[in-house]
Design an enzyme around this catalytic site. Structure first.
Site, PDB file in Angstrom:
ATOM      1  N   MET A  24       0.838  -1.199   0.000  1.00 49.83           N
ATOM      2  CA  MET A  24       0.000   0.000   0.000  1.00 49.83           C
ATOM      3  C   MET A  24       0.877   1.256   0.000  1.00 49.83           C
ATOM      4  O   MET A  24       0.420   2.343   0.353  1.00 49.83           O
ATOM      5  CB  MET A  24      -0.941  -0.013   1.204  1.00 49.83           C
ATOM      6  CG  MET A  24      -1.905  -1.198   1.161  1.00 49.83           C
ATOM      7  SD  MET A  24      -3.406  -0.945   2.109  1.00 49.83           S
ATOM      8  CE  MET A  24      -2.755  -0.758   3.759  1.00 49.83           C
ATOM      9  N   HIS A  81       9.364  -3.443   3.315  1.00 52.23           N
ATOM     10  CA  HIS A  81       8.906  -3.665   1.931  1.00 52.23           C
ATOM     11  C   HIS A  81      10.097  -3.981   1.019  1.00 52.23           C
ATOM     12  O   HIS A  81      10.029  -4.876   0.173  1.00 52.23           O
ATOM     13  CB  HIS A  81       8.204  -2.415   1.393  1.00 52.23           C
ATOM     14  CG  HIS A  81       6.943  -2.037   2.108  1.00 52.23           C
ATOM     15  ND1 HIS A  81       6.818  -0.863   2.817  1.00 52.23           N
ATOM     16  CD2 HIS A  81       5.741  -2.658   2.221  1.00 52.23           C
ATOM     17  CE1 HIS A  81       5.602  -0.774   3.323  1.00 52.23           C
ATOM     18  NE2 HIS A  81       4.922  -1.857   2.982  1.00 52.23           N
ATOM     19  N   ARG A 122       2.454   2.382   9.455  1.00 54.36           N
ATOM     20  CA  ARG A 122       1.654   3.081  10.464  1.00 54.36           C
ATOM     21  C   ARG A 122       2.498   3.606  11.628  1.00 54.36           C
ATOM     22  O   ARG A 122       1.988   4.363  12.451  1.00 54.36           O
ATOM     23  CB  ARG A 122       0.537   2.179  10.990  1.00 54.36           C
ATOM     24  CG  ARG A 122      -0.551   1.934   9.953  1.00 54.36           C
ATOM     25  CD  ARG A 122      -1.766   1.222  10.544  1.00 54.36           C
ATOM     26  NE  ARG A 122      -2.909   1.265   9.646  1.00 54.36           N
ATOM     27  CZ  ARG A 122      -3.283   0.267   8.836  1.00 54.36           C
ATOM     28  NH1 ARG A 122      -2.582  -0.848   8.790  1.00 54.36           N
ATOM     29  NH2 ARG A 122      -4.339   0.400   8.061  1.00 54.36           N
TER      30      ARG A 122
HETATM   31  P1  AMP Z   1       1.487  -2.997   3.495  1.00 49.92           P
HETATM   32  O1  AMP Z   1       2.017  -1.935   2.573  1.00 49.92           O
HETATM   33  O2  AMP Z   1       1.538  -2.628   4.929  1.00 49.92           O
HETATM   34  O3  AMP Z   1       0.154  -3.530   3.039  1.00 49.92           O
HETATM   35  O4  AMP Z   1       2.487  -4.201   3.374  1.00 49.92           O
HETATM   36  C1  AMP Z   1       2.825  -4.744   2.125  1.00 49.92           C
HETATM   37  C2  AMP Z   1       3.588  -6.031   2.336  1.00 49.92           C
HETATM   38  O5  AMP Z   1       4.768  -5.768   3.091  1.00 49.92           O
HETATM   39  C3  AMP Z   1       2.782  -7.050   3.142  1.00 49.92           C
HETATM   40  O6  AMP Z   1       3.015  -8.341   2.594  1.00 49.92           O
HETATM   41  C4  AMP Z   1       3.362  -6.918   4.528  1.00 49.92           C
HETATM   42  O7  AMP Z   1       3.244  -8.089   5.292  1.00 49.92           O
HETATM   43  C5  AMP Z   1       4.816  -6.625   4.199  1.00 49.92           C
HETATM   44  N1  AMP Z   1       5.468  -5.977   5.337  1.00 49.92           N
HETATM   45  C6  AMP Z   1       4.991  -4.925   6.066  1.00 49.92           C
HETATM   46  N2  AMP Z   1       5.834  -4.628   7.075  1.00 49.92           N
HETATM   47  C7  AMP Z   1       6.860  -5.517   6.978  1.00 49.92           C
HETATM   48  C8  AMP Z   1       8.048  -5.754   7.755  1.00 49.92           C
HETATM   49  N3  AMP Z   1       8.345  -5.009   8.814  1.00 49.92           N
HETATM   50  N4  AMP Z   1       8.869  -6.752   7.370  1.00 49.92           N
HETATM   51  C9  AMP Z   1       8.580  -7.525   6.283  1.00 49.92           C
HETATM   52  N5  AMP Z   1       7.474  -7.355   5.528  1.00 49.92           N
HETATM   53  C10 AMP Z   1       6.625  -6.371   5.869  1.00 49.92           C
END
Ligand code: AMP
Length: 283
Positions: free
Chosen positions: A34, A41, A192
């Protein structure tokens, strides 16, 4: 050396690039996000390199996975900074569709996940969340037609929901989970975290500390139920409003009473002020 990723705004442009790469014998990875990209990421992009020669990161703040009382409008949007990070890592493409490209007039298909999506945990507090996640991820996987897609263990239940959905719908993309990347003090990286005030940021470290020490205690033979109630007390004492702190079977997500029943994953969700944080830890 930085290399600007190709930017795709339309599904057709994404598909054309993927088809050209594939025709040239390359393999393609998709990393759905997102945006508001952080090192967690980027670790998914790095992980993809062992499995594919090209990587596309999608950036789409998906409205269907947010409840009306959640932070959809406030969610951080940092597209230019995201592109700079993708250029730095040498990511090949960035798929950044509009909401109208993803959900055009007349769109009306739901994806209702079962199994791990109905295991409690997040589902108890965000009842329509995984339907929104399954819907957008099913679309992204179909749109990209990648060989492999990479998701973080940070969202442990989400990863289980996506694995289940991809298997159930015969989506021919291999799903990979990647370990959580953490700040030096242990806080799981998250888009966040920018919401946290300085005081909240200092308190936030409690989540990973309590997860880690609870896992150690269970490994050392302490009873799961007593470890959980002690953990709940510590998290509340740090100023969190706790949604859940649970021990689950790492594979099935069924409640886990003892290590004798199989590998355990500890999962937590709690609010600090207005910010809801989630994390998890392998026992
Ligand atoms: P998001 O943008 O928060 O929807 O996350 C996108 C992807 O990044 C999802 O597969 C999350 O699980 C992964 N992700 C988010 N935070 C982390 C982190 N600290 N370490 C590894 N992967 C992450």
């Amino acid at each position: 050396m930085t290399r600007q990723p190709l930017i795709f705004r339309e599904i057709s442009a994404l598909r054309r690039a993927v088809a050209q790469w594939r025709a040239a014998g390359e393999t393609i990875a998709l990393v759905p996000t997102m945006g508001a990209l952080h090192a967690g990421h980027i670790s998914l992009v790095k992980a993809s390199r062992a499995h594919a020669t090209r990587c596309v990161v999608s950036i789409f703040v998906n409205p269907t996975q947010f409840a009306p009382n959640e932070d959809f409008s406030a969610y951080p949007r940092t597209f230019e900074a995201d592109l700079a990070k993708l250029a730095e890592i040498g990511c090949d493409g960035c798929f950044a569709p509009t909401a109208a490209e993803m959900y055009p007039q007349g769109f009306s298909t739901q994806v209702i996940p079962g199994g791990p999506a109905l295991a409690g945990l997040e589902d108890r507090f965000r009842p329509d969340h995984f339907a929104g996640v399954a819907q957008v991820v099913a679309k992204l996987l179909n749109q990209a037609q990648a060989d492999a897609a990479f998701f973080g263990e940070k969202d442990f239940q989400q990863l289980a929901v996506i694995r289940r959905m991809a298997a159930d719908l015969d989506i021919p993309t291999q799903i990979y989970g990647v370990p959580t990347l953490r700040e030096p003090d242990g806080l799981a990286m998250s888009s966040r975290n920018v919401y946290l005030s300085a005081g909240e940021r200092a308190a936030a470290v409690t989540l990973s500390q309590v997860l880690c020490e609870s896992a150690e205690a269970i490994r050392g033979g302490a009873a799961v139920a007593s470890v959980l109630s002690r953990a709940e007390e510590k998290i509340a004492a740090a100023g969190f409003a706790l949604d859940y702190f649970e021990a689950r079977n790492a594979a099935s997500l069924a409640p886990a009473a003892s290590l004798a029943d199989g590998p355990i994953r500890l999962l937590v969700a709690a609010k600090l002020g207005k910010t809801r944080l989630i994390d998890n830890w392998a026992v």
